[in-house]
Enzyme design. Structure first.
Site, PDB file in Angstrom:
ATOM      1  N   VAL A  10      49.173  28.366  38.998  1.00  0.00           N
ATOM      2  CA  VAL A  10      48.619  27.407  38.400  1.00  0.00           C
ATOM      3  C   VAL A  10      47.181  27.415  38.286  1.00  0.00           C
ATOM      4  O   VAL A  10      46.576  28.367  38.825  1.00  0.00           O
ATOM      5  CB  VAL A  10      48.492  25.786  39.325  1.00  0.00           C
ATOM      6  CG1 VAL A  10      47.956  26.264  40.614  1.00  0.00           C
ATOM      7  CG2 VAL A  10      48.366  24.778  38.463  1.00  0.00           C
ATOM      8  N   ILE A  16      42.531  30.111  39.140  1.00  0.00           N
ATOM      9  CA  ILE A  16      43.562  30.793  38.688  1.00  0.00           C
ATOM     10  C   ILE A  16      44.530  31.507  39.867  1.00  0.00           C
ATOM     11  O   ILE A  16      43.950  32.275  40.603  1.00  0.00           O
ATOM     12  CB  ILE A  16      43.478  31.565  37.462  1.00  0.00           C
ATOM     13  CG1 ILE A  16      42.555  31.097  36.246  1.00  0.00           C
ATOM     14  CG2 ILE A  16      44.927  32.213  37.063  1.00  0.00           C
ATOM     15  CD1 ILE A  16      42.090  32.032  35.472  1.00  0.00           C
ATOM     16  N   GLU A  17      45.384  30.603  40.141  1.00  0.00           N
ATOM     17  CA  GLU A  17      46.267  31.024  41.336  1.00  0.00           C
ATOM     18  C   GLU A  17      47.392  31.872  40.530  1.00  0.00           C
ATOM     19  O   GLU A  17      48.223  31.300  39.589  1.00  0.00           O
ATOM     20  CB  GLU A  17      47.028  29.950  41.903  1.00  0.00           C
ATOM     21  CG  GLU A  17      45.733  28.808  42.558  1.00  0.00           C
ATOM     22  CD  GLU A  17      45.873  28.834  44.193  1.00  0.00           C
ATOM     23  OE1 GLU A  17      46.798  29.475  44.800  1.00  0.00           O
ATOM     24  OE2 GLU A  17      44.952  28.393  44.875  1.00  0.00           O
ATOM     25  N   LEU A  18      47.691  33.097  41.062  1.00  0.00           N
ATOM     26  CA  LEU A  18      48.530  34.208  40.092  1.00  0.00           C
ATOM     27  C   LEU A  18      49.840  34.372  40.975  1.00  0.00           C
ATOM     28  O   LEU A  18      50.692  34.853  40.243  1.00  0.00           O
ATOM     29  CB  LEU A  18      47.909  35.186  40.188  1.00  0.00           C
ATOM     30  CG  LEU A  18      46.380  35.717  39.381  1.00  0.00           C
ATOM     31  CD1 LEU A  18      45.933  36.926  39.445  1.00  0.00           C
ATOM     32  CD2 LEU A  18      46.513  35.068  38.065  1.00  0.00           C
TER      33      LEU A  18
END
Length: 120
Positions: free
Chosen positions: A4, A89-91
């Site tokens: 997300v 930014i969570e990857l």
């Protein structure tokens, strides 16, 4: 972890998980969407079904405080004190992927990163 793009504010006056709109909310949403639209799995909004079955992020983005409250976070501090527009930014659902999975992460995020840079 998750998949997300989260944008300010990460905190709200009540200290609860509720949408906390910044004065530049529309710009933050545009920046977040520019990234998530290029990552198909992220954009679908339910990336970690096995770990978090009820977690859903419309179009792969979320207001930080609506997701969970983070008082005194760097993202909000930078925005309020230096006018730096920062997103998180969570990857992926796994915080520490194995080395052999990194090429897959690159392919999933390469176009997103390029689109994000174009926003400048």
């Amino acid at each position: 972890g998750s998949l997300v793009v989260n944008y300010p504010f990460d905190d709200d006056e009540q200290g609860i998980a509720i949408y906390s709109k910044s004065p530049d909310d529309a710009v933050f949403q545009q920046l977040a969407l520019s990234y998530s639209k290029e990552n198909t799995e992220m954009y679908q909004g339910s990336p970690c079904k096995d770990m978090y079955p009820t977690e859903y992020f419309p179009h792969g983005i979320t207001n930080g405080a609506q997701w969970y409250n983070v008082p005194g976070g760097m993202q909000d501090w930078n925005y309020l004190n230096t006018n730096c527009f920062e997103v998180t930014i969570e990857l992926g659902c796994v915080k520490y992927p194995k080395a052999e999975q990194l090429p897959k992460y690159w392919e999933q995020n390469r176009r997103s990163l390029l689109q994000f840079m174009k926003q400048v």
